[in-house]
Design a protein around this motif. Sequence first.
Motif, PDB file in Angstrom:
ATOM      1  N   ILE A  78       0.870  -1.186   0.000  1.00 25.27           N
ATOM      2  CA  ILE A  78       0.000   0.000   0.000  1.00 25.27           C
ATOM      3  C   ILE A  78       0.899   1.226   0.000  1.00 25.27           C
ATOM      4  N   HIS A  79       0.694   2.100  -0.977  1.00 24.81           N
ATOM      5  CA  HIS A  79       1.433   3.356  -1.054  1.00 24.81           C
ATOM      6  C   HIS A  79       0.485   4.505  -0.722  1.00 24.81           C
ATOM      7  N   VAL A  80       0.910   5.406   0.152  1.00 26.75           N
ATOM      8  CA  VAL A  80       0.129   6.607   0.507  1.00 26.75           C
ATOM      9  C   VAL A  80       1.012   7.814   0.219  1.00 26.75           C
ATOM     10  N   GLU A  81       0.545   8.681  -0.698  1.00 24.05           N
ATOM     11  CA  GLU A  81       1.329   9.844  -1.125  1.00 24.05           C
ATOM     12  C   GLU A  81       0.535  11.123  -0.884  1.00 24.05           C
ATOM     13  N   ASP A  82       1.144  12.072  -0.206  1.00 25.16           N
ATOM     14  CA  ASP A  82       0.511  13.360   0.106  1.00 25.16           C
ATOM     15  C   ASP A  82       0.835  14.356  -1.007  1.00 25.16           C
ATOM     16  N   ARG A  83      -0.192  14.758  -1.755  1.00 24.00           N
ATOM     17  CA  ARG A  83       0.009  15.716  -2.829  1.00 24.00           C
ATOM     18  C   ARG A  83      -0.576  17.072  -2.449  1.00 24.00           C
ATOM     19  N   ALA A  84      -0.471  18.040  -3.377  1.00 22.85           N
ATOM     20  CA  ALA A  84      -0.842  19.423  -3.051  1.00 22.85           C
ATOM     21  C   ALA A  84      -2.317  19.541  -2.687  1.00 22.85           C
ATOM     22  N   ASP A  85      -3.199  18.955  -3.496  1.00 24.27           N
ATOM     23  CA  ASP A  85      -4.631  19.116  -3.267  1.00 24.27           C
ATOM     24  C   ASP A  85      -5.353  17.802  -3.038  1.00 24.27           C
ATOM     25  N   ALA A  86      -4.631  16.694  -2.941  1.00 25.86           N
ATOM     26  CA  ALA A  86      -5.275  15.392  -2.764  1.00 25.86           C
ATOM     27  C   ALA A  86      -4.293  14.412  -2.136  1.00 25.86           C
ATOM     28  N   VAL A  87      -4.851  13.300  -1.679  1.00 20.84           N
ATOM     29  CA  VAL A  87      -4.049  12.189  -1.164  1.00 20.84           C
ATOM     30  C   VAL A  87      -4.217  11.019  -2.130  1.00 20.84           C
ATOM     31  N   LEU A  88      -3.097  10.514  -2.646  1.00 18.33           N
ATOM     32  CA  LEU A  88      -3.115   9.421  -3.618  1.00 18.33           C
ATOM     33  C   LEU A  88      -2.729   8.124  -2.914  1.00 18.33           C
ATOM     34  N   CYS A  89      -3.595   7.111  -3.040  1.00 15.66           N
ATOM     35  CA  CYS A  89      -3.341   5.792  -2.442  1.00 15.66           C
ATOM     36  C   CYS A  89      -3.262   4.759  -3.568  1.00 15.66           C
ATOM     37  N   CYS A  90      -2.429   3.752  -3.342  1.00 12.56           N
ATOM     38  CA  CYS A  90      -2.254   2.699  -4.353  1.00 12.56           C
ATOM     39  C   CYS A  90      -2.097   1.362  -3.644  1.00 12.56           C
ATOM     40  N   VAL A  91      -2.843   0.347  -4.113  1.00  8.60           N
ATOM     41  CA  VAL A  91      -2.691  -1.028  -3.632  1.00  8.60           C
ATOM     42  C   VAL A  91      -2.071  -1.831  -4.781  1.00  8.60           C
ATOM     43  N   GLU A  92      -0.839  -2.282  -4.578  1.00  7.30           N
ATOM     44  CA  GLU A  92      -0.060  -2.951  -5.625  1.00  7.30           C
ATOM     45  C   GLU A  92       0.149  -4.413  -5.246  1.00  7.30           C
ATOM     46  N   ASP A  93      -0.059  -5.307  -6.210  1.00 10.42           N
ATOM     47  CA  ASP A  93       0.171  -6.724  -5.950  1.00 10.42           C
ATOM     48  C   ASP A  93       1.103  -7.290  -7.019  1.00 10.42           C
ATOM     49  N   SER A  94       1.621  -8.478  -6.752  1.00  3.76           N
ATOM     50  CA  SER A  94       2.513  -9.155  -7.702  1.00  3.76           C
ATOM     51  C   SER A  94       1.810 -10.356  -8.314  1.00  3.76           C
ATOM     52  N   GLY A  95       0.504 -10.193  -8.569  1.00  2.00           N
ATOM     53  CA  GLY A  95      -0.287 -11.298  -9.098  1.00  2.00           C
ATOM     54  C   GLY A  95      -0.167 -11.454 -10.597  1.00  2.00           C
TER      55      GLY A  95
END
Length: 722
Positions: free
Chosen positions: A620-637
Amino acid sequence: MRFGLYPKFILTLVAISVLPVAFVGLRLVGINQKGIQAAVLELHYKLAQKIAERVETYLQTTDEKILFAMQMLEKNLDWQDKQVLLQSLIESHNEIGKIAILNPQGKEVLKVYNPSLLEESKLSDQGRDPEYIASQQTQKKTMRLTPSGVLPHLEMYYPLRRGFGMYVLILPKKLWKEIQEERVGGSGFVFIVNRQGNPVFYPANLINPDQIGSISQRPMVRQALGALAVGSAEFKDDKAEEQVGSFAPISSLGGAVLLQQPKAEAYLAATQIKRQAILFLWLIGFFALGGATYLAGQLSKPILALTKGAEAVARGDFSKGVDASSNDELQDLADTFNRMRLRLREYAQIQVDRIISEQKKTEAILFSIADGILMTDFEGRIQLVNRRARTVLGIPDGPIPENQTIQSLIPDSRIQKILLEVIQNPQENLYRELDFSTDQFKLVLNVSSQTVVAPGKETSMGVVTALHDVTLEKELSKMKEEFLQSITHDLRNPMGAIRGFLEFLLKEIPGPLNPQQKKMIESIDRASFRLLAMINNILDIAKMEAGKMDLKLISCSVTEVATRMIELMESLARRKNIHLEVHAVGPVSLVVDEGLLERVFTNLLGNAIKFTPEDGKVKIHVEDRADAVLCCVEDSGEGIPAEFVQTIFDKFIQVKTQKTGGTGLGLTICKYVVEAHGGKIWAESAVGKGSKFFFSLPKRPRMSEAVVSVPGTETLQTQPRS
């Protein structure tokens, strides 16, 4: 909203004269109010601290006398001498009501009391008193304030040698009288609470006895008991009246001194200053408005007369000219306008017959169209209308007079509002709904509009509005939704009963199970749980599509939510030896519905674990941007084929090449939740390279109409036209 020239003149002149005065005045009033409030709070601080120090001094002085007596008792004196010693202590301190020597079991073996304060006869047992027990266990002095009528008394326990103890009862009348005489303003008062927050001293005429039990729950009381220094707070009492007060802890007792005063009384001076300032500003504004009105009238009168003449010409009324005798350029403009009006009247008379002929031809073509057609200009003046539109909207047969508007021909104000909104915003994908359904028949129309452009020209001729019958589509959609909700509701009730009985069986309430039976019932329980989750997902989708999803927005850390969900799914991942990770630079706070955000992470993590092979990784990646929060769920499937990447968030869509379970609603729910917060969600994947599911949430929360209702739609219930 449109403002005319006349009010603009007035507003400009009033703003120039009033706003600077108002700004300076309100700033000064604000500074004054803050100063007065600071002075009031400082007065409260000092009074609360003064009373607390007075109580501490009293307790220290009393304690020194008792400790001196204890030192004498520790000497080898017989019981008669000890009694004489204690009696002399009571006589020298007329507020001590009782002194008793307690044996190790807490029973009184020697007691001396002040007959003017107490009526004592028998020796009592203090062995069960928590304060006595604490004193014996810690071998330290303990004390407490206990309410007794309107005058509290102070109880003190001192440990002696060989397990003996000493009990002292004090009635500090003089101290309480001095505190009771302390008043703040007209109705402010002081009271003291013990370590439990219960009032032990209070003015009986100002605190209702029925309110005593609730005083300990007041925020200021709880704050005072946990404070280490003087403080203040604003709160509401049991009558919902705003109060302002301060507090000072009494460390030796574990209690506190509290002072409260009605907020309106405490800040009365600031309120009066504010009222006088506002009255002064109103007077300035009144005189400024009068002067501005007179001056604006003189400046705008010729322009307004010319505007009214232009409006008459726009309506087709060429009979009235413009008279502006201002002896300046505005009068020249009025004369030019009058000449133009006469030329336009000549031209209009020539074109009337031609326009009527063309209109009849157009109406004949539109007569046979099944949909209602209405053509207007951008101001809502009707130019053409076919038979179907007349029937539905209640427009009478016959020629439509020139310059007739929707408001004049359609009496229903709600229908007027819908039509005017569509006409003023002609867009291909914007439509509104008109519902004419009754108990006898159903009729629902979609209303949409498009700009009409003359062939070979870029100028718009008007707006054509179509009323399309969507009754059948609505009925079919309603039947589908009702059937889906009904069947899922009917399934959920028996599933609840099944899971309830399975729980009884697993707990072996009806009787013991052998290992094989228990394993079979556990399999049934897991299957029923999955089925119930599917049913709930279907119901949730129906609820979201109906626009009944309520967001409970709070500030929370997205990083903490992601970490918590990782911990929750750890056991599921451990079965396949899948490693779970969270990558975030510090806590990222966001105002969201925390429960729904957890559900998004749960669904995405569950899918990632499901499609990731053994010994894989899910991040799970959580990135704080200027006007939003970007989240990503990455798998190796195994990844998602390209043809499914764009449709995977649709209802009941599953990748056919993958062996999956469930209803295919998990990602749909994620999409609804993210869009409900005004965000967006998407996927990036390639076969054999794993998948990444992204979603972004804005830092400023906003409700998305695309989730809670159909985009660009509005339903209007009305009566059918005859």
